[in-house]
Design a protein around this motif. Sequence first.
Motif, PDB file in Angstrom:
ATOM      1  N   LEU A   1     -11.029   4.472  -7.760  1.00  0.00           N
ATOM      2  CA  LEU A   1     -11.523   4.563  -6.230  1.00  0.00           C
ATOM      3  C   LEU A   1     -10.154   4.613  -5.293  1.00  0.00           C
ATOM      4  O   LEU A   1     -10.608   5.489  -4.536  1.00  0.00           O
ATOM      5  N   TRP A   2      -9.268   4.021  -5.584  1.00  0.00           N
ATOM      6  CA  TRP A   2      -8.134   4.266  -4.753  1.00  0.00           C
ATOM      7  C   TRP A   2      -7.462   5.736  -4.667  1.00  0.00           C
ATOM      8  O   TRP A   2      -7.175   6.126  -3.651  1.00  0.00           O
TER       9      TRP A   2
ATOM     10  N   ARG B   1      -9.017  12.352  -1.183  1.00  0.00           N
ATOM     11  CA  ARG B   1      -9.976  13.047  -0.118  1.00  0.00           C
ATOM     12  C   ARG B   1      -9.102  12.789   1.341  1.00  0.00           C
ATOM     13  O   ARG B   1      -9.239  13.688   1.985  1.00  0.00           O
ATOM     14  N   ASN B   2      -8.753  11.588   1.489  1.00  0.00           N
ATOM     15  CA  ASN B   2      -7.977  11.593   2.712  1.00  0.00           C
ATOM     16  C   ASN B   2      -6.722  12.404   2.884  1.00  0.00           C
ATOM     17  O   ASN B   2      -6.489  12.898   3.970  1.00  0.00           O
TER      18      ASN B   2
ATOM     19  N   VAL C   1      -9.184   8.425  -5.683  1.00  0.00           N
ATOM     20  CA  VAL C   1     -10.515   9.275  -5.087  1.00  0.00           C
ATOM     21  C   VAL C   1     -10.194   9.156  -3.518  1.00  0.00           C
ATOM     22  O   VAL C   1     -10.090  10.470  -2.895  1.00  0.00           O
ATOM     23  N   ASN C   2     -10.192   8.279  -2.920  1.00  0.00           N
ATOM     24  CA  ASN C   2      -9.870   8.008  -1.458  1.00  0.00           C
ATOM     25  C   ASN C   2      -8.670   8.705  -1.036  1.00  0.00           C
ATOM     26  O   ASN C   2      -8.605   9.400   0.065  1.00  0.00           O
ATOM     27  N   LEU C   3      -7.523   8.541  -1.833  1.00  0.00           N
ATOM     28  CA  LEU C   3      -6.293   9.125  -1.443  1.00  0.00           C
ATOM     29  C   LEU C   3      -6.359  10.549  -1.399  1.00  0.00           C
ATOM     30  O   LEU C   3      -5.719  11.331  -0.667  1.00  0.00           O
TER      31      LEU C   3
ATOM     32  N   GLU D   1     -10.524  -0.085  -9.769  1.00  0.00           N
ATOM     33  CA  GLU D   1     -10.014  -0.067  -8.225  1.00  0.00           C
ATOM     34  C   GLU D   1      -9.048   0.911  -8.143  1.00  0.00           C
ATOM     35  O   GLU D   1      -9.010   1.663  -7.302  1.00  0.00           O
TER      36      GLU D   1
ATOM     37  N   GLN E   1       0.863  -1.289  -0.078  1.00  0.00           N
ATOM     38  CA  GLN E   1       0.054   0.050   0.143  1.00  0.00           C
ATOM     39  C   GLN E   1       0.774   1.213   0.082  1.00  0.00           C
ATOM     40  O   GLN E   1       0.638   2.266  -0.791  1.00  0.00           O
TER      41      GLN E   1
END
Length: 453
Positions: free
Chosen positions: A387-388, A394-395, A390-392, A384, A352
């Motif tokens: 989505l990864w 955002r976070n 987008v989350n990255l 995948e 990761q």
Amino acid sequence: MAGLDLVPRMARYLDKHLIFPLLEHVQQQGIYAEEDILKAQFDLLQKTKLIDSAIEKYKAIHKTEDVPEALKNQRQDVVLQLKALKADCKQLLTVIEDPSLSKIKVEGESREKSAQAYREALVSLKEKHNIIPEHVEALYKYAKLYFECGNYGMVEGSDKMGAAEFLPIYRMLTADPNSENAFSALWGKLASEILLGKWEEAADDLRTLREAIDTKHWSNPLQQLEQRTWLVHWSLFVYFKPEASKLSNSRSEVIDLFFSPPYLQTIQTNCSHILRYLAAAVITNPRRRNALKDLVRIIQQEHHTYRDPITEFVECLLVNYDFDSAQEKLRQCEKLLASDYFLQGLSEEFIQNARLFIFETYCRIHQCIDISMLADKLNMGQEEAELWIVNLIRNARLDAKIDSEKHHVIMGSTKPSVYQQVCTKTKSLCFRSYVLAGNFTKQRSKYDREDDM
């Protein structure tokens, strides 16, 4: 994966009892032939007092229930040695088993106060029962034989004492706390705690042993280098094997240890293969990104002495900016992590964080990124990867946006502000100043002791 297995390199710096878990691991992984592993285990067992285990391995190798008389005689000899040493220190064992001592340990307000109270009570009982130095030295031999027989210490549900309990008592009572036996007792206790899986105690023992090695006056600098090499290898058990919940700061501690000048010199001189674990610790610890520059520098310096997929991944990504090669090395890292005794528990976390490194590095040199191409770089499917990302975003609150129609990631300006640059430089300066001050204090205390002598 036999070519990447480090057990043959590391075995020379480990106690024989610490090698057994490594051999069991490579046996499960099928890295070497089963017969070769069984023979190596049997040869190693013959150098210890683990006679029962040696008998079992002999039966497994030769597929027989008949046991050579030599092994049976060795077992009887060990039993007689234990009885003789127990008789030599029986008077001291009576003191150690005094109920008042265990009561002090239970009722102590804190570990430090409890240890001090225990020490004082032990010394008082020693004088009361006329314990002489010969009894104390016999206890050391008894504890050492206990360790060699596999009686490492107390386990849950049992109150039987072992090497881990006897060795600290020996150090409390010995007339010369700087003797070779007292120093060996530190190593013995650390090995016992590791084999018992008592990681917090092992971490404390490791710090104590490190201080002893760094402050002891050595007649030959090569002896100190050798001791530090052993410490570096033993520390892998403490910092990489326990669950993160038990030693939450282990990754930062091992980075501090390996980057400290004396131990970094030790790694570069004697054991460059430890760079595998230093690189893994840095990559899986996002809070220590400030160590990346030093890591890259050291890996480049040792490029011709040691390489593996993990160190090559760092070089491909952060030196050569070769994303295709970095992707290939990351695939190799997955196999390596699964087969490495110390790193197998970090596999998912490493992958990761490695993907995050690829993403961040790629974003720094590109303004508009095709998601399908980035997914290929990250070894992920397109959905995948999207989505990864987008989350990255955002976070991590990255200055970026996704164009869903064109399937592009558009990066904004990510230049750090002057304030952020000052903060980063100041943090690095504080850490280096702390290390420098610590080294200065140690050297000053060393010279003060020499002046007193």
